[in-house]
Design an enzyme around this catalytic site. Sequence first.
Site, short mmCIF file in Angstrom:
data_model
loop_
_atom_site.label_atom_id
_atom_site.label_comp_id
_atom_site.label_asym_id
_atom_site.label_seq_id
_atom_site.Cartn_x
_atom_site.Cartn_y
_atom_site.Cartn_z
CB THR A 54 -0.92 0.01 1.23
OG1 THR A 54 -1.85 -1.07 1.12
CG2 THR A 54 -1.67 1.33 1.36
CG HIS A 56 16.37 48.37 15.05
ND1 HIS A 56 16.33 47.06 15.45
CD2 HIS A 56 17.66 48.61 14.67
CE1 HIS A 56 17.53 46.52 15.35
NE2 HIS A 56 18.36 47.43 14.87
NE ARG A 111 13.74 10.65 -1.42
CZ ARG A 111 14.44 9.60 -0.99
NH1 ARG A 111 14.07 8.97 0.13
NH2 ARG A 111 15.51 9.19 -1.65
CB SER A 148 -15.13 49.31 7.49
OG SER A 148 -15.87 49.42 8.70
CE LYS A 194 -10.10 51.61 7.76
NZ LYS A 194 -10.41 50.61 8.81
NE ARG A 195 -10.43 53.82 -2.05
CZ ARG A 195 -10.12 54.46 -3.17
NH1 ARG A 195 -8.85 54.41 -3.62
NH2 ARG A 195 -11.03 55.12 -3.84
CG ASN A 196 -9.71 47.92 5.98
OD1 ASN A 196 -9.37 49.06 6.29
ND2 ASN A 196 -10.74 47.32 6.54
#
Length: 482
Positions: A133, A180, A259, A303, A309-311
């Site tokens: 198998t 940073h 693998r 939203s 909103k243009r998220n």
Amino acid sequence: MSIAATNPDPSASHTPSEEAADCTHRRSHITDSHFYGHRYSTPESHRIFCDQCRYQRWLDVEAALALSQGELGIIPAEAAQKIAAAARVELLDLEALRADIRRTGHSLVAFLRAFQAACPDGSGEYVHYGTTTQDIQDTAQALEMRDVLDQMEKQLRLLAGQLVNLAESTANTVSLARTHAQPALPMGFGVKVAGWLDEITRHLERIDQMRPRVLAAQLFGAVGTMAGLGDQALPLLDSFAARLGLTAPAVSWHVSRDRVVEFVVTIAMVAGTMGRIGDEVRLLSRPEFGELELGWRHGQVGSSTMPHKRNPEACEQAVVMAQLTAAQVANALACLGGDNERDSRTLRLEWACVPDASHYALSACSIVEHILSELGVCEERLRDNVAGVAEQIATEKLMLALGRHLGKQTAHEHVYELSQRARQEGSSLRALVEDDPQTAGLLSKAELDTVFDPSAYLGRSAELTARAVAHTRELLGEEGAR
């Protein structure tokens, strides 16, 4: 209102749990959702991992085995041809097969019975001859992984082409480098893009290098000795692997799952790169930065309560896909723990984590390709952001210029004190340098003009960008040269 009125009647004929038990809907995994699955998978990934395609792949493996055995005289050649001709999933009774799986509790025996019944003139007696198998299922999984890598390589090549164009067009575009999360130095924007490009190029190299290691056939019998395959076992392995376009391994890998682990880890790295690109685009497209602009079409909604909103949904989804792919790495690594000569505990993990990682990683690539196809670079905002901190990001060049007169370390101390004072007081660093007794007169006006000109301190931005582009074009060949 009474408590009884606010709670469901426990004696009701249908409780929520009973209703769930009666549910006949099959799409419960997010990748299969009619409504949201497109965010977590791709049409290509579904074609690779759907149930029927998996069975067809098993049939392809059984057909390849029979044809190779027929050529070597292990089974009658006529039977091999009939087995191969019958290896079509539409000839199987899938509902009967499903019921038989549940009855037998075995993942392949029901399939073999159904396939044997589909083979004419008794040829089905030679199906699955001398093998086991896991040989069939592992070989088929190697074909699945090959299809994933083929699709991923195609997507990465497309992404690389997009980034080559973007890198070249922005090689000399003055932008603000941040370390940073703070202003650092000026740079050509193309260097940032070249970093993405070079990482994708390495992924293409990794995929190419790992193919012969990872994409290997499995044909070693019950305990890896090939005892049931007879004297022609080794030539059979070579023929079988070649027919399927896979590597013929030295020994069985029934419990050596490195693998599969390498495959999952590699595609998780690719997804991680997609997440990094998506997150950087999300950050730089924020109004506070405004350096990149995401594509938008009328009808997109950011939203349910704030119509303006243009998220950056695509950018966020790329990060989600990277994280979900990475989560599969732990499951893949657990597959290294199989014992003795066979162990299904590892295989059952792979059946879940290989498809999931593949869906997510291919989706991540597709999402980033879409992001880049509509991405705009806002050069005016790049210039404005650099100008707003021009004196801060001149400190390294100022230190080196003064160091020729004071010594580098001494100059560092002076520039530190003056730059921190300028920020504290909100005054001009250049004016402080010109007025400070220890630095006044050391640099001419022309030298100071150059020191405080961000465009004059891009280092080797253009050359580095060109190096990354050239490396990618060399890898992509003619396709990358267009």
